[in-house]
Design an enzyme around this catalytic site. Structure first.
Site, PDB file in Angstrom:
ATOM      1  N   LYS A  80       4.155 -15.803  -2.648  1.00 29.19           N
ATOM      2  CA  LYS A  80       3.330 -16.876  -3.203  1.00 29.19           C
ATOM      3  C   LYS A  80       4.129 -17.556  -4.311  1.00 29.19           C
ATOM      4  O   LYS A  80       4.890 -16.909  -5.014  1.00 29.19           O
ATOM      5  CB  LYS A  80       2.038 -16.297  -3.809  1.00 29.19           C
ATOM      6  CG  LYS A  80       0.907 -17.295  -3.888  1.00 29.19           C
ATOM      7  CD  LYS A  80       0.075 -17.265  -2.619  1.00 29.19           C
ATOM      8  CE  LYS A  80      -1.153 -18.113  -2.689  1.00 29.19           C
ATOM      9  NZ  LYS A  80      -2.041 -17.907  -1.554  1.00 29.19           N
ATOM     10  N   GLY A 106     -18.624 -22.748  -5.036  1.00 26.06           N
ATOM     11  CA  GLY A 106     -17.483 -23.648  -4.834  1.00 26.06           C
ATOM     12  C   GLY A 106     -17.621 -24.395  -3.520  1.00 26.06           C
ATOM     13  O   GLY A 106     -17.798 -23.789  -2.473  1.00 26.06           O
ATOM     14  N   VAL A 160     -12.856 -25.328   1.550  1.00 25.23           N
ATOM     15  CA  VAL A 160     -13.363 -24.140   2.253  1.00 25.23           C
ATOM     16  C   VAL A 160     -14.889 -24.060   2.129  1.00 25.23           C
ATOM     17  O   VAL A 160     -15.605 -24.033   3.138  1.00 25.23           O
ATOM     18  CB  VAL A 160     -12.708 -22.847   1.712  1.00 25.23           C
ATOM     19  CG1 VAL A 160     -13.324 -21.622   2.379  1.00 25.23           C
ATOM     20  CG2 VAL A 160     -11.201 -22.878   1.946  1.00 25.23           C
ATOM     21  N   GLY A 188     -15.399 -26.861  -2.291  1.00 25.71           N
ATOM     22  CA  GLY A 188     -14.153 -27.566  -1.949  1.00 25.71           C
ATOM     23  C   GLY A 188     -13.908 -27.563  -0.455  1.00 25.71           C
ATOM     24  O   GLY A 188     -14.856 -27.527   0.336  1.00 25.71           O
TER      25      GLY A 188
HETATM   26  C1  PPY Z   1      -3.263 -18.413   1.914  1.00 26.16           C
HETATM   27  O1  PPY Z   1      -3.755 -18.084   2.980  1.00 26.16           O
HETATM   28  O2  PPY Z   1      -3.705 -17.966   0.847  1.00 26.16           O
HETATM   29  C2  PPY Z   1      -2.103 -19.316   1.860  1.00 26.16           C
HETATM   30  O3  PPY Z   1      -1.238 -19.076   1.101  1.00 26.16           O
HETATM   31  C3  PPY Z   1      -2.086 -20.515   2.708  1.00 26.16           C
HETATM   32  C4  PPY Z   1      -0.965 -20.671   3.693  1.00 26.16           C
HETATM   33  C5  PPY Z   1      -1.047 -21.735   4.512  1.00 26.16           C
HETATM   34  C6  PPY Z   1      -0.077 -21.935   5.460  1.00 26.16           C
HETATM   35  C7  PPY Z   1       0.987 -21.078   5.576  1.00 26.16           C
HETATM   36  C8  PPY Z   1       1.070 -20.015   4.749  1.00 26.16           C
HETATM   37  C9  PPY Z   1       0.096 -19.812   3.797  1.00 26.16           C
END
Ligand code: PPY
Length: 350
Positions: free
Chosen positions: A78, A181, A185, A183
Site C-alpha cells: 500500500k 459513509g 462503496v 461514498g
Molecule cells: C484495496 O482493495 O484496498 C485496494 O487497494 C484497491 C486496489 C484496486 C486495484 C488494484 C489493487 C488494489
C-alpha cells in the site's frame, strides 16, 4: 519511528520526501510471498509522519490477507502520500507524476490503484510516468474505472451471508442496515440494499451527500453521535478505519458487522470484544476484496464485467461461509479464522 520500523512484520518500505510539496511518500511492501505487491494509494493529511507510516503498514498487511484468503496471486502493499495540511491542489498533478516515476523505478515490485483520497482520474496522471504498474485508470484511458461498485457488490453479498448465518435466511427483506459513509462503496451498497427490500439508515458527514440520501431518497439519517447506539440488524462501516474499538463495541445495538472500510478493528483484541458481545463480525478484508479482485481480473485476466461480478459474488460468499463455519466450529473469532485461512495459503505459497 525506529521502533515502528523494527516491529513491522513486512518486507520493505520505500520512503520519499517530496521536497517541492513537503509531502511524504511511503510505499509499504508487506509480502510478496504470493506474487508482486499491489495495493491502493491513499492520499491525505496525517497528524504526523509516524501516523502516515503506521497507516501504510497496517493497510499493506491488510492487502496481503485480502489477496491470500481467496487465493489471488498478488502480494500485499500500500502507498500513502501524506500531504501537508492546506495542500494547494494546483501542485497535485506534478506530485502524482513524481510518484508515478517512483513506482516505475520499482520495476513491478509494487503496482497501485485508487484508495481513500485518490480516483481513477488520479490513476491516469500517475500512469503518465508509472505505466504499466497502475490499475483502475478511467475507461477513457483504457482502464476498468472505479473499483467502488465491485467492492460494494462484495459488501452486499457479505451482508446476505451474515444474515443467512444469523437468521437462517439470506433475504434482506425488512432487515435494517446502517450504512456509515455514502461514498462510491457505501452509495452503491445502498442501491443494492434498497433493491433487495432492506430498510436502510445512514450516517454521513458531507452535507451534499446527506441531502441526496435523506431528502431525495427519503432515507433516515443518523447523526454521528448516534451511529454506534442505533439499533439495526447489520452495521456496515464504509468510511474510515478504527470504528470498532473499546469505546464503540460496548455501545453497539446490531447483530452483525459487515462493511467495506479497511482496518475496521482498532486493535486485534477488538475481534474478541465483538465475539464476547455475540456480534457476528465479517472481517473487513474478506468483505471488501471485490474492488481489487474485479479490477485485477478485468485488467490482467481479460474478464468481462459479468465475469467480474460473478467472481466477486461467488468468492465472497464462499469465503465468508467457510470462515463463519470455521470460527463457530473452533470457538475462535471470525478474524482469527480468516487469518488462519490466509496464513495457510501464505505458508503454502499458493
Ligand atoms: C484495496 O482493495 O484496498 C485496494 O487497494 C484497491 C486496489 C484496486 C486495484 C488494484 C489493487 C488494489
Amino acid at each position: 519511528m525506529e521502533s515502528l520500523l523494527r516491529e513491522w512484520d513486512g518486507e520493505t518500505v520505500i520512503v520519499r520526501y517530496d521536497r517541492p510539496t513537503g509531502a511524504w511518500i511511503f510505499i509499504a511492501i508487506h509480502s510478496t510471498r504470493l506474487g508482486p505487491a499491489a495495493g491502493g494509494t491513499r492520499m491525505k493529511s496525517y497528524p504526523d509522519v509516524q501516523a502516515a507510516l503506521q497507516d501504510a503498514f497496517r493497510l499493506a498487511a491488510g492487502m496481503t490477507y485480502k489477496f491470500a484468503t481467496p487465493g489471488i496471486p498478488w502480494g500485499g502493499g500500500k502507498a500513502v502520500i501524506a500531504i501537508p495540511p492546506h495542500f494547494d491542489p494546483q501542485f497535485r498533478p506534478a506530485l502524482l507524476r513524481r510518484y508515478g516515476a517512483l513506482i516505475h523505478q520499482l520495476g513491478g515490485l509494487f503496482s497501485t490503484g485508487p484508495d481513500v483520497g485518490t480516483s481513477s482520474a488520479d490513476m491516469d496522471i500517475i500512469a503518465e510516468t508509472g505505466d504499466p504498474y497502475v490499475f483502475a485508470r478511467t475507461p477513457a484511458a483504457g482502464g476498468a474505472g472505479s473499483s467502488g461498485p465491485f467492492t460494494a457488490l462484495g459488501v452486499f453479498t457479505s451482508i446476505q451471508v451474515a444474515c443467512e448465518h444469523l437468521f437462517g435466511e439470506a433475504s434482506l427483506k425488512g432487515r435494517r442496515v446502517l450504512v456509515q459513509g455514502t461514498g462510491s462503496v457505501g452509495g452503491t451498497l445502498i442501491e443494492h440494499l434498497l433493491a433487495a427490500g432492506a430498510e436502510v439508515v445512514f450516517s454521513e458527514v458531507d452535507e451534499d451527500a446527506i441531502r441526496r440520501f435523506r431528502d431525495e431518497l427519503g432515507l433516515k439519517f443518523v447523526p454521528a453521535e448516534a451511529v454506534y447506539t442505533t439499533e439495526c440488524d447489520i452495521f456496515a462501516p464504509c468510511a474510515l478505519g478504527g470504528v470498532l474499538n473499546a469505546d464503540t463495541i460496548p455501545q453497539l445495538k446490531c447483530r452483525g458487522v459487515a462493511g467495506g472500510a479497511n482496518n475496521q478493528l482498532a486493535g486485534p483484541e477488538d475481534a474478541e470484544r465483538l465475539r464476547a458481545r455475540g456480534i457476528l463480525y465479517a472481517p473487513d478484508y474478506v468483505v471488501n476484496v471485490g474492488g481489487a479482485m474485479a479490477i485485477l481480473g478485468l485488467e490482467t485476466q481479460g474478464w468481462t464485467q459479468e465475469r467480474a461480478e460473478k467472481e466477486v459474488t461467488e468468492s465472497v460468499r464462499r469465503g465468508l461461509r467457510q470462515l463463519f463455519e470455521l470460527a463457530a466450529a473452533e470457538g475462535i473469532t471470525t478474524e482469527a479464522a480468516a487469518r488462519d485461512i490466509a496464513e495457510e495459503r501464505l505458508s503454502a505459497g499458493t
